[in-house]
Design a protein around this motif. Structure first.
Motif, PDB file in Angstrom:
ATOM      1  N   ARG A  35       0.838  -1.191   0.000  1.00  0.00           N
ATOM      2  CA  ARG A  35       0.000   0.000   0.000  1.00  0.00           C
ATOM      3  C   ARG A  35       0.879   1.249   0.000  1.00  0.00           C
ATOM      4  O   ARG A  35       1.951   1.259   0.609  1.00  0.00           O
ATOM      5  CB  ARG A  35      -0.905   0.035   1.240  1.00  0.00           C
ATOM      6  N   PRO A  36       0.418   2.335  -0.651  1.00  0.00           N
ATOM      7  CA  PRO A  36       1.199   3.583  -0.669  1.00  0.00           C
ATOM      8  C   PRO A  36       1.150   4.285   0.686  1.00  0.00           C
ATOM      9  O   PRO A  36       0.330   3.956   1.550  1.00  0.00           O
ATOM     10  CB  PRO A  36       0.507   4.404  -1.753  1.00  0.00           C
ATOM     11  N   LEU A  37       2.022   5.291   0.834  1.00  0.00           N
ATOM     12  CA  LEU A  37       2.036   6.086   2.057  1.00  0.00           C
ATOM     13  C   LEU A  37       0.675   6.764   2.275  1.00  0.00           C
ATOM     14  O   LEU A  37       0.047   7.238   1.323  1.00  0.00           O
ATOM     15  CB  LEU A  37       3.112   7.168   1.976  1.00  0.00           C
ATOM     16  N   GLY A  38       0.237   6.755   3.522  1.00  0.00           N
ATOM     17  CA  GLY A  38      -1.014   7.412   3.855  1.00  0.00           C
ATOM     18  C   GLY A  38      -2.261   6.597   3.578  1.00  0.00           C
ATOM     19  O   GLY A  38      -3.377   7.073   3.808  1.00  0.00           O
ATOM     20  N   PHE A  39      -2.099   5.352   3.102  1.00  0.00           N
ATOM     21  CA  PHE A  39      -3.264   4.522   2.799  1.00  0.00           C
ATOM     22  C   PHE A  39      -4.001   4.163   4.098  1.00  0.00           C
ATOM     23  O   PHE A  39      -3.395   3.755   5.082  1.00  0.00           O
ATOM     24  CB  PHE A  39      -2.843   3.241   2.085  1.00  0.00           C
ATOM     25  N   GLU A  40      -5.310   4.315   4.082  1.00  0.00           N
ATOM     26  CA  GLU A  40      -6.134   3.951   5.225  1.00  0.00           C
ATOM     27  C   GLU A  40      -7.035   2.786   4.831  1.00  0.00           C
ATOM     28  O   GLU A  40      -7.782   2.870   3.857  1.00  0.00           O
ATOM     29  CB  GLU A  40      -6.995   5.140   5.672  1.00  0.00           C
ATOM     30  N   THR A  41      -6.945   1.693   5.593  1.00  0.00           N
ATOM     31  CA  THR A  41      -7.766   0.526   5.300  1.00  0.00           C
ATOM     32  C   THR A  41      -9.235   0.842   5.554  1.00  0.00           C
ATOM     33  O   THR A  41      -9.580   1.395   6.608  1.00  0.00           O
ATOM     34  CB  THR A  41      -7.347  -0.670   6.177  1.00  0.00           C
ATOM     35  N   PRO A  42     -10.112   0.540   4.606  1.00  0.00           N
ATOM     36  CA  PRO A  42     -11.540   0.821   4.817  1.00  0.00           C
ATOM     37  C   PRO A  42     -12.077   0.066   6.030  1.00  0.00           C
ATOM     38  O   PRO A  42     -11.582  -1.011   6.378  1.00  0.00           O
ATOM     39  CB  PRO A  42     -12.193   0.303   3.519  1.00  0.00           C
ATOM     40  N   ALA A  43     -13.061   0.618   6.678  1.00  0.00           N
ATOM     41  CA  ALA A  43     -13.692  -0.039   7.823  1.00  0.00           C
ATOM     42  C   ALA A  43     -14.372  -1.321   7.351  1.00  0.00           C
ATOM     43  O   ALA A  43     -15.050  -1.333   6.313  1.00  0.00           O
ATOM     44  CB  ALA A  43     -14.711   0.892   8.472  1.00  0.00           C
ATOM     45  N   ARG A  44     -14.154  -2.410   8.087  1.00  0.00           N
ATOM     46  CA  ARG A  44     -14.728  -3.707   7.729  1.00  0.00           C
ATOM     47  C   ARG A  44     -15.926  -4.010   8.623  1.00  0.00           C
ATOM     48  O   ARG A  44     -15.928  -3.677   9.809  1.00  0.00           O
ATOM     49  CB  ARG A  44     -13.682  -4.816   7.877  1.00  0.00           C
ATOM     50  N   HIS A  45     -16.907  -4.678   8.057  1.00  0.00           N
ATOM     51  CA  HIS A  45     -18.102  -5.059   8.815  1.00  0.00           C
ATOM     52  C   HIS A  45     -18.296  -6.570   8.682  1.00  0.00           C
ATOM     53  O   HIS A  45     -18.137  -7.140   7.596  1.00  0.00           O
ATOM     54  CB  HIS A  45     -19.328  -4.314   8.288  1.00  0.00           C
ATOM     55  N   TYR A  46     -18.663  -7.187   9.792  1.00  0.00           N
ATOM     56  CA  TYR A  46     -18.843  -8.633   9.829  1.00  0.00           C
ATOM     57  C   TYR A  46     -20.300  -8.965  10.169  1.00  0.00           C
ATOM     58  O   TYR A  46     -20.952  -8.259  10.942  1.00  0.00           O
ATOM     59  CB  TYR A  46     -17.917  -9.275  10.864  1.00  0.00           C
ATOM     60  N   ARG A  47     -20.764 -10.057   9.582  1.00  0.00           N
ATOM     61  CA  ARG A  47     -22.124 -10.542   9.847  1.00  0.00           C
ATOM     62  C   ARG A  47     -22.034 -11.910  10.514  1.00  0.00           C
ATOM     63  O   ARG A  47     -21.280 -12.783  10.063  1.00  0.00           O
ATOM     64  CB  ARG A  47     -22.892 -10.654   8.522  1.00  0.00           C
ATOM     65  N   GLU A  48     -22.782 -12.099  11.600  1.00  0.00           N
ATOM     66  CA  GLU A  48     -22.793 -13.393  12.285  1.00  0.00           C
ATOM     67  C   GLU A  48     -23.853 -14.271  11.631  1.00  0.00           C
ATOM     68  O   GLU A  48     -25.056 -14.050  11.776  1.00  0.00           O
ATOM     69  CB  GLU A  48     -23.068 -13.237  13.778  1.00  0.00           C
ATOM     70  N   VAL A  49     -23.382 -15.294  10.894  1.00  0.00           N
ATOM     71  CA  VAL A  49     -24.289 -16.179  10.156  1.00  0.00           C
ATOM     72  C   VAL A  49     -24.976 -17.143  11.102  1.00  0.00           C
ATOM     73  O   VAL A  49     -26.173 -17.408  11.004  1.00  0.00           O
ATOM     74  CB  VAL A  49     -23.498 -16.959   9.078  1.00  0.00           C
ATOM     75  N   SER A  50     -24.193 -17.714  12.023  1.00  0.00           N
ATOM     76  CA  SER A  50     -24.708 -18.601  13.062  1.00  0.00           C
ATOM     77  C   SER A  50     -23.818 -18.405  14.284  1.00  0.00           C
ATOM     78  O   SER A  50     -22.902 -17.577  14.254  1.00  0.00           O
ATOM     79  CB  SER A  50     -24.717 -20.060  12.583  1.00  0.00           C
ATOM     80  N   ALA A  51     -24.064 -19.143  15.330  1.00  0.00           N
ATOM     81  CA  ALA A  51     -23.317 -18.955  16.579  1.00  0.00           C
ATOM     82  C   ALA A  51     -21.814 -19.104  16.343  1.00  0.00           C
ATOM     83  O   ALA A  51     -21.341 -20.184  15.966  1.00  0.00           O
ATOM     84  CB  ALA A  51     -23.786 -19.965  17.628  1.00  0.00           C
ATOM     85  N   GLY A  52     -21.073 -18.015  16.530  1.00  0.00           N
ATOM     86  CA  GLY A  52     -19.615 -18.050  16.385  1.00  0.00           C
ATOM     87  C   GLY A  52     -19.119 -18.039  14.962  1.00  0.00           C
ATOM     88  O   GLY A  52     -17.911 -18.100  14.728  1.00  0.00           O
ATOM     89  N   HIS A  53     -19.998 -17.946  13.962  1.00  0.00           N
ATOM     90  CA  HIS A  53     -19.622 -17.971  12.540  1.00  0.00           C
ATOM     91  C   HIS A  53     -19.771 -16.564  11.974  1.00  0.00           C
ATOM     92  O   HIS A  53     -20.890 -16.086  11.734  1.00  0.00           O
ATOM     93  CB  HIS A  53     -20.502 -18.975  11.790  1.00  0.00           C
ATOM     94  N   TRP A  54     -18.618 -15.886  11.753  1.00  0.00           N
ATOM     95  CA  TRP A  54     -18.601 -14.504  11.300  1.00  0.00           C
ATOM     96  C   TRP A  54     -18.015 -14.409   9.894  1.00  0.00           C
ATOM     97  O   TRP A  54     -17.024 -15.067   9.590  1.00  0.00           O
ATOM     98  CB  TRP A  54     -17.772 -13.640  12.252  1.00  0.00           C
ATOM     99  N   VAL A  55     -18.619 -13.561   9.056  1.00  0.00           N
ATOM    100  CA  VAL A  55     -18.194 -13.404   7.666  1.00  0.00           C
ATOM    101  C   VAL A  55     -18.058 -11.921   7.354  1.00  0.00           C
ATOM    102  O   VAL A  55     -18.936 -11.116   7.691  1.00  0.00           O
ATOM    103  CB  VAL A  55     -19.210 -14.038   6.690  1.00  0.00           C
ATOM    104  N   MET A  56     -16.944 -11.552   6.704  1.00  0.00           N
ATOM    105  CA  MET A  56     -16.753 -10.160   6.290  1.00  0.00           C
ATOM    106  C   MET A  56     -17.717  -9.822   5.163  1.00  0.00           C
ATOM    107  O   MET A  56     -17.872 -10.585   4.210  1.00  0.00           O
ATOM    108  CB  MET A  56     -15.304  -9.945   5.833  1.00  0.00           C
ATOM    109  N   GLN A  57     -18.326  -8.654   5.286  1.00  0.00           N
ATOM    110  CA  GLN A  57     -19.275  -8.193   4.258  1.00  0.00           C
ATOM    111  C   GLN A  57     -18.544  -7.500   3.118  1.00  0.00           C
ATOM    112  O   GLN A  57     -17.557  -6.828   3.322  1.00  0.00           O
ATOM    113  CB  GLN A  57     -20.281  -7.237   4.890  1.00  0.00           C
TER     114      GLN A  57
END
Length: 598
Positions: free
Chosen positions: A576-598
């Protein structure tokens, strides 16, 4: 009557012996085979069976002061054993090329990877420097090296193990040889890249009629690539025939054992916890740990990031960073196995090294056994590492060749002042037995052991300090199937008896399914899906997880002409170049303890 085409490679009664103190010891005995244009012959067998020695004899790479080769090796009708060294040098690369098993020892550390490939093109095809560079870039892109133009000037140590293996494959393919010898070419590669390399080799055969001698211990790979299979054991041929016939009705007990110990994806359906392999002569394996009691985490990681700065120019100006690990969070319970899976370069190994501060994270929090790892001063960190041990991918590189096994095992015990020399020796002898070795081996040096035995020694060394957690970084990736099954059984038995927690880093999805309680899938330094093993394998939600599972080789010869994808997609880069900011990530809980990045 039409005359049969002359084979590209014909070996008749090949025998190889090495000089020892007591005389000559034969390691390959009476091997005969033929290989036609466009055909793939797989040589399979355990470590030490003579597979690689056979390939080295074909290439005339054995040191003839210490090796004795007899028989005939004919390439396009020419007996290679009768040629001068200068004539043989002209054949290597032009007519026959080899992909070696250990890319780091095969690549020259003093030259950039681009220059090493270009050198072969300029030497054998008489290309200009500019034309050689263009062809090298095409080859690097063909084996999916990201940002090939930038990586051209990088040295081998700048690449991961999987990336170095891709460079070796590009170098072997550069001159379009009539015979390609591939010695464990996909061992260090993750499943998606492995699948693409297998497709690449198949395509090369179709385009150029290349004959391939494929040396491997992965029976899933054998089923997918080989027209015929030759099984070796202790230097001799056990059986040979078409791959479909050998898988359908293996004649030898040893071949049946090889096929029976192949971990198969989907074999854990309906089971609650990890399960040992059922080895020949042993009772059917049962679940090791059907369920884990909810407890406070042994390890808690929150928003961990690790980056490596990139510098260019005369004044080494910082131009960017490799975002190797980016904002990951997970917990690990006592007695639990959490597996990290993903492609080469996704940040799995960097995560393991960040937890022990072998590399320093740039952000986040690591809590281990109630202590904040990132704020510990060096003496306290050194003490903490007693409880957090690591098993590295290459056991030979992680053992000091000048130290006996006894010295390697007892050194950490004595350095941490956990007891006397006598107590250290007694504990080392006990762990040798526990890991399936003999205390009589303690005075040997690492070179006297096979790869599987060296890995057992590394496990014994990790246990010398009575750890609570072990980070196993690709600890079984280079082992043949029978040894791999034994090591996994050993790890599960130790976990059951000692209550160890494992962070298991691997690209072998079938092994991960066998050993895990939970699985975290990484892509470009981020966790894209995490959850219990059963739901990850039986109900994957992220596209990347589905692609990983679809790429796993299946030990079914009916898939011989199977293609995973017609088009090879560009591999993304974590740079990544200088000053790059990683976009905010959001996760969805599909079932108990099962998380997936949106």
């Amino acid at each position: 009557m039409k005359r049969a085409a002359e084979p590209v490679l014909s070996i008749d009664n090949l025998s190889v012996a090495f000089r020892h103190d007591a005389g000559w010891r034969e390691v390959v005995s009476g091997v005969s085979l033929t290989l036609q244009a466009g055909e793939t012959l797989a040589i399979v067998g355990e470590s030490g069976s003579g597979k690689s020695v056979t390939s080295m004899a074909i290439m005339r790479l054995l040191n003839m002061r210490h090796a004795r080769v007899s028989g005939q090796i004919r390439l396009n009708g020419v007996d290679l054993l009768t040629l001068s060294e200068s004539a043989m040098r002209d054949i290597r690369g032009n007519a026959v090329a080899m992909i070696f098993q250990e890319p780091m020892t095969s690549l020259n550390p003093s030259f950039t990877v681009g220059d090493q490939i270009a050198e072969a093109l300029m030497t054998h095809r008489r290309l200009s420097q500019r034309a050689a560079r263009e062809e090298t870039l095409r080859l690097l892109e063909k084996v999916r090296i990201p940002e090939a133009a930038k990586r051209y000037r990088d040295y081998p140590h700048h690449f991961s193990g999987g990336m170095r293996q891709r460079v070796m494959i590009a170098m072997a393919l550069a001159l379009r040889p009539k015979l390609l010898i591939a010695d464990e070419p996909t061992t260090a590669l993750d499943v998606t890249i492995q699948g693409q390399i297998l497709d690449l080799i198949k395509t090369l055969q179709e385009e150029d009629g290349t004959a391939v001698l494929f040396i491997t211990h992965d029976m899933g790979v054998v089923a997918e690539v080989a027209d015929r299979t030759l099984v070796m054991y202790q230097g001799a041929m056990v059986e040979t025939g078409t791959t479909s016939a050998i898988f359908a009705a293996p004649a030898a007990d040893y071949t049946r054992t090889l096929i029976a110990t192949v971990p198969q994806l989907g074999s854990m359906r309906g089971t609650a916890g990890p399960r040992r392999f059922t080895l020949p002569g042993q009772p059917v394996a049962e679940d090791i740990a059907p369920a884990l009691t909810p407890r406070a985490p042994l390890l808690s990681v929150r928003h961990l990031s690790t980056r490596f700065s990139l510098h260019e120019g005369l004044f080494s100006r910082k131009t960017g960073a490799v975002h190797a690990v980016e904002n990951i969070s997970f917990d690990l319970l006592p007695g639990e196995t959490l597996s990290l899976v993903g492609e080469s370069g996704c940040g799995k190994s960097t995560t393991g090294r960040s937890l022990t501060r072998l590399v320093e994270p740039c952000a986040g929090q690591i809590t281990f056994d109630g202590r904040d790892v990132l704020t510990l001063p060096p003496p306290a960190l050194r003490q903490l590492r007693c409880a957090m041990q690591m098993i590295f991918q290459d056991p030979f590189a992680s053992l000091n060749p000048r130290m006996t096994v006894l010295e390697a095992l007892t050194e950490p015990y004595l350095q941490h002042r956990l007891g006397s020399k006598t107590a250290a020796r007694e504990k080392a002898a006990e762990l040798m037995v526990r890991t399936g070795l003999s205390p009589a081996m303690l005075n040997r040096y690492p070179h006297a052991f096979s790869g599987g035995q060296r890995q057992r020694i590394c496990i014994a060394r990790a246990l010398m300090l009575d750890p609570k957690m072990i980070i196993a970084d690709e600890s079984v990736s280079a082992l043949d199937v029978t040894v791999k099954a034994q090591i996994i059984n050993l790890l599960l038995d130790l976990q059951h008896s000692l209550g160890l927690a494992y962070l298991f880093i691997s690209h072998d999805m079938a092994v991960v399914e066998r050993i895990s309680h939970r699985v975290a899938v990484m892509l470009l330094g981020e966790i894209v899906e995490i959850g219990p093993r059963a739901v990850i394998f039986e109900n994957p939600q992220h596209d990347y997880t589905r692609r990983l599972l679809a790429s796993v080789p299946v030990p079914d010869p009916a898939r011989r002409h199977f293609r995973r994808q017609a088009e090879v997609t560009e591999l993304q880069s974590p740079v990544r170049p200088l000053g790059f900011e990683t976009p905010a990530r959001h996760y969805r809980e599909v079932s108990a303890g099962h998380w997936v990045m949106q």
